[in-house]
Design a protein around this motif. Sequence first.
Motif, PDB file in Angstrom:
ATOM      1  N   THR A   9       0.844  -1.189   0.000  1.00 14.51           N
ATOM      2  CA  THR A   9       0.000   0.000   0.000  1.00 14.51           C
ATOM      3  C   THR A   9       0.877   1.236   0.000  1.00 14.51           C
ATOM      4  O   THR A   9       1.968   1.239   0.554  1.00 14.51           O
ATOM      5  N   LEU A  10       0.370   2.251  -0.643  1.00 11.10           N
ATOM      6  CA  LEU A  10       1.070   3.528  -0.728  1.00 11.10           C
ATOM      7  C   LEU A  10       0.164   4.584  -0.142  1.00 11.10           C
ATOM      8  O   LEU A  10      -0.956   4.777  -0.617  1.00 11.10           O
ATOM      9  N   SER A  11       0.627   5.267   0.892  1.00 14.37           N
ATOM     10  CA  SER A  11      -0.123   6.400   1.428  1.00 14.37           C
ATOM     11  C   SER A  11       0.483   7.663   0.829  1.00 14.37           C
ATOM     12  O   SER A  11       1.699   7.799   0.763  1.00 14.37           O
ATOM     13  N   VAL A  12      -0.376   8.566   0.380  1.00 12.22           N
ATOM     14  CA  VAL A  12       0.073   9.779  -0.299  1.00 12.22           C
ATOM     15  C   VAL A  12      -0.390  10.996   0.487  1.00 12.22           C
ATOM     16  O   VAL A  12      -1.554  11.092   0.875  1.00 12.22           O
ATOM     17  N   LEU A  45      10.627  26.195  -4.492  1.00 12.84           N
ATOM     18  CA  LEU A  45       9.767  26.982  -5.379  1.00 12.84           C
ATOM     19  C   LEU A  45       8.363  26.393  -5.424  1.00 12.84           C
ATOM     20  O   LEU A  45       7.372  27.129  -5.357  1.00 12.84           O
ATOM     21  N   ALA A  46       8.259  25.080  -5.515  1.00  6.51           N
ATOM     22  CA  ALA A  46       6.942  24.436  -5.563  1.00  6.51           C
ATOM     23  C   ALA A  46       6.154  24.668  -4.275  1.00  6.51           C
ATOM     24  O   ALA A  46       4.932  24.757  -4.301  1.00  6.51           O
ATOM     25  N   ARG A  47       6.857  24.783  -3.170  1.00  2.20           N
ATOM     26  CA  ARG A  47       6.192  24.946  -1.870  1.00  2.20           C
ATOM     27  C   ARG A  47       5.873  26.404  -1.541  1.00  2.20           C
ATOM     28  O   ARG A  47       5.167  26.673  -0.566  1.00  2.20           O
ATOM     29  N   ARG A  48       6.364  27.330  -2.344  1.00  2.00           N
ATOM     30  CA  ARG A  48       6.242  28.751  -2.029  1.00  2.00           C
ATOM     31  C   ARG A  48       4.805  29.280  -2.132  1.00  2.00           C
ATOM     32  O   ARG A  48       4.402  30.127  -1.362  1.00  2.00           O
ATOM     33  N   ASP A  49       4.044  28.785  -3.107  1.00  2.00           N
ATOM     34  CA  ASP A  49       2.689  29.285  -3.332  1.00  2.00           C
ATOM     35  C   ASP A  49       1.696  28.133  -3.306  1.00  2.00           C
ATOM     36  O   ASP A  49       2.077  26.969  -3.244  1.00  2.00           O
ATOM     37  N   THR A  50       0.424  28.461  -3.419  1.00  7.73           N
ATOM     38  CA  THR A  50      -0.619  27.436  -3.350  1.00  7.73           C
ATOM     39  C   THR A  50      -0.926  26.799  -4.694  1.00  7.73           C
ATOM     40  O   THR A  50      -1.759  25.908  -4.757  1.00  7.73           O
ATOM     41  N   ASN A  51      -0.256  27.226  -5.760  1.00  8.89           N
ATOM     42  CA  ASN A  51      -0.549  26.650  -7.074  1.00  8.89           C
ATOM     43  C   ASN A  51       0.283  25.403  -7.367  1.00  8.89           C
ATOM     44  O   ASN A  51       0.224  24.869  -8.475  1.00  8.89           O
ATOM     45  N   ALA A  52       1.035  24.912  -6.392  1.00  4.01           N
ATOM     46  CA  ALA A  52       1.833  23.700  -6.583  1.00  4.01           C
ATOM     47  C   ALA A  52       2.049  23.007  -5.246  1.00  4.01           C
ATOM     48  O   ALA A  52       1.936  23.627  -4.186  1.00  4.01           O
ATOM     49  N   THR A  53       2.367  21.735  -5.341  1.00  3.12           N
ATOM     50  CA  THR A  53       2.735  20.960  -4.159  1.00  3.12           C
ATOM     51  C   THR A  53       3.584  19.777  -4.610  1.00  3.12           C
ATOM     52  O   THR A  53       3.684  19.484  -5.802  1.00  3.12           O
ATOM     53  N   ILE A  54       4.161  19.126  -3.653  1.00  2.00           N
ATOM     54  CA  ILE A  54       4.856  17.871  -3.921  1.00  2.00           C
ATOM     55  C   ILE A  54       4.127  16.806  -3.123  1.00  2.00           C
ATOM     56  O   ILE A  54       3.986  16.918  -1.896  1.00  2.00           O
ATOM     57  N   LEU A  55       3.634  15.814  -3.834  1.00  5.79           N
ATOM     58  CA  LEU A  55       2.951  14.699  -3.199  1.00  5.79           C
ATOM     59  C   LEU A  55       3.967  13.608  -2.932  1.00  5.79           C
ATOM     60  O   LEU A  55       4.791  13.285  -3.798  1.00  5.79           O
ATOM     61  N   VAL A  56       3.909  13.059  -1.749  1.00  3.97           N
ATOM     62  CA  VAL A  56       4.883  12.075  -1.295  1.00  3.97           C
ATOM     63  C   VAL A  56       4.161  10.767  -1.012  1.00  3.97           C
ATOM     64  O   VAL A  56       3.196  10.745  -0.246  1.00  3.97           O
ATOM     65  N   GLY A  57       4.641   9.698  -1.652  1.00  3.30           N
ATOM     66  CA  GLY A  57       4.074   8.380  -1.418  1.00  3.30           C
ATOM     67  C   GLY A  57       4.972   7.596  -0.474  1.00  3.30           C
ATOM     68  O   GLY A  57       6.182   7.499  -0.697  1.00  3.30           O
ATOM     69  N   ARG A  58       4.360   7.076   0.556  1.00  7.58           N
ATOM     70  CA  ARG A  58       5.115   6.308   1.550  1.00  7.58           C
ATOM     71  C   ARG A  58       4.596   4.879   1.620  1.00  7.58           C
ATOM     72  O   ARG A  58       3.389   4.648   1.623  1.00  7.58           O
ATOM     73  N   GLU A  59       5.532   3.956   1.715  1.00  8.83           N
ATOM     74  CA  GLU A  59       5.214   2.580   2.068  1.00  8.83           C
ATOM     75  C   GLU A  59       5.759   2.425   3.483  1.00  8.83           C
ATOM     76  O   GLU A  59       6.980   2.444   3.682  1.00  8.83           O
ATOM     77  N   GLY A  60       4.852   2.351   4.449  1.00 13.33           N
ATOM     78  CA  GLY A  60       5.289   2.436   5.834  1.00 13.33           C
ATOM     79  C   GLY A  60       5.844   3.823   6.076  1.00 13.33           C
ATOM     80  O   GLY A  60       5.219   4.819   5.740  1.00 13.33           O
ATOM     81  N   GLU A  61       7.060   3.913   6.582  1.00 14.71           N
ATOM     82  CA  GLU A  61       7.707   5.202   6.825  1.00 14.71           C
ATOM     83  C   GLU A  61       8.601   5.646   5.670  1.00 14.71           C
ATOM     84  O   GLU A  61       9.040   6.792   5.625  1.00 14.71           O
ATOM     85  N   ALA A  62       8.870   4.742   4.739  1.00 17.72           N
ATOM     86  CA  ALA A  62       9.820   5.029   3.659  1.00 17.72           C
ATOM     87  C   ALA A  62       9.161   5.815   2.532  1.00 17.72           C
ATOM     88  O   ALA A  62       8.068   5.463   2.068  1.00 17.72           O
ATOM     89  N   ILE A  63       9.839   6.865   2.077  1.00 20.15           N
ATOM     90  CA  ILE A  63       9.387   7.617   0.904  1.00 20.15           C
ATOM     91  C   ILE A  63       9.800   6.825  -0.328  1.00 20.15           C
ATOM     92  O   ILE A  63      10.986   6.607  -0.572  1.00 20.15           O
ATOM     93  N   VAL A  64       8.809   6.382  -1.107  1.00 20.67           N
ATOM     94  CA  VAL A  64       9.094   5.551  -2.278  1.00 20.67           C
ATOM     95  C   VAL A  64       8.527   6.125  -3.564  1.00 20.67           C
ATOM     96  O   VAL A  64       8.775   5.575  -4.645  1.00 20.67           O
TER      97      VAL A  64
END
Length: 151
Positions: A9-12, A45-64
Amino acid sequence: MSAREAGATLSVAPIEDADVADIVTLWERCGLTRPWNEPAADIALARRDTNATILVGREGEAIVATALVGHDGHRGWVYYVAVDPGHQKKGFGRTIMEAAEDWLRKTGVEKIMLLVRPENTAVRAFYESIGYGEQPRIIFAKWLDGRPLTP
């Protein structure tokens, strides 16, 4: 095959401050970085404004998995789509792209675009398998600091 069918499973969720170094490492491991782009600066830069984000998928605690998703007020764009090489073929690429699409839908954006280098045939096949199609365009670019164009 989805991540669930593969037994994984991947939690995002959106990026957290503590994720930056691990994300840069993942992007390097996946061959997504280029000498002329500083990944930590792209993250900031992506985190500076609300028009972008970085989505992170984790398997357990690991960023994958990751996807940098944003919009220019007209179209959605996705960059730095990454799945750790040791976690590929589990449906995580599909899951992170679905999360990026959902993020754009919530902002009211109706079209998503992405760039793939022509020689990256495996990634081209992946995007085709999840419903993306090639739209021939000519891309013009210019470095605003005056340096010559990069490949």
